[in-house]
Every structure is written in C-alpha cells, then in structure tokens.
Write a protein that holds these residues in place. Structure first.
Motif: not given
Length: 99
Positions: A14, A41-43, A46-47, A49
């Motif tokens: 990342t 970015r997703s909480l 996390p992969e 965006y």
C-alpha cells in the motif's frame, strides 16, 4: 463539471501504491480541465481505496488519460492495484457542517 470516481483494490504494497498514485495525481493536476482530487481509504478493508477527481468536462479528462505521459505513469500502478473507474455527473448536492 464531471466527477471521476475510481475504486482501487490494492494487491501490492500500500505504501508503494500511494507513492505511485501520488505521482499520477501530481501529473494530472497540471492538465487542462483538472479541478480537484481526493483519496479515501476504507477503515474496514484497508486494501480498498476510493479516488475522486473533479474535471471541468469529460473531454478534458479523456484527453489527459490518453496522453503518453499518463499511460507511462499508470503502467506502474497496474501491478499494484485493480482500478474500477467511471465518470459521474452531479445530480444533487447538499451543504452544511457539523453542529
């Protein structure tokens, strides 16, 4: 005005992805018709965006994407993430703030 919304699923490092994407954003921000860019970015995942960019019109965005300089920069991104881009028009917008 149009908004480009791009969901990117990162399958590489990342930090490297963010660096490569930053270089692409720097390049695109100098192109005619570019207005703004945001990266989310997703909480929970996390992969994943979400990238949004606003352009004056679809033609300006299309011209920027077909330039050789853009294609060279985006090649490095393809080994790090899978993009799912699309172009949207704004139908409704609400303002306001917290409290």
């Amino acid at each position: 005005m149009i908004t480009v919304i791009n969901r990117l699923t990162v399958h590489g490092d990342t930090a490297t992805f963010e660096k490569v994407l930053s270089g692409i954003t720097d390049h695109m921000s100098t192109q005619p018709g570019f207005l703004s860019h945001r990266l989310h970015r997703s909480l929970n995942h996390p992969e994943i965006y979400i990238e949004t960019a606003e352009w004056t019109d679809a033609q300006s965005h299309r011209q920027a994407m077909t330039a050789d300089a853009f294609r060279e920069k985006v090649r490095a991104l393809s080994s790090l993430a899978t993009p799912e881009p699309d172009i949207f028009e704004t139908l409704e917008e609400a303002g306001g703030g917290l409290g």
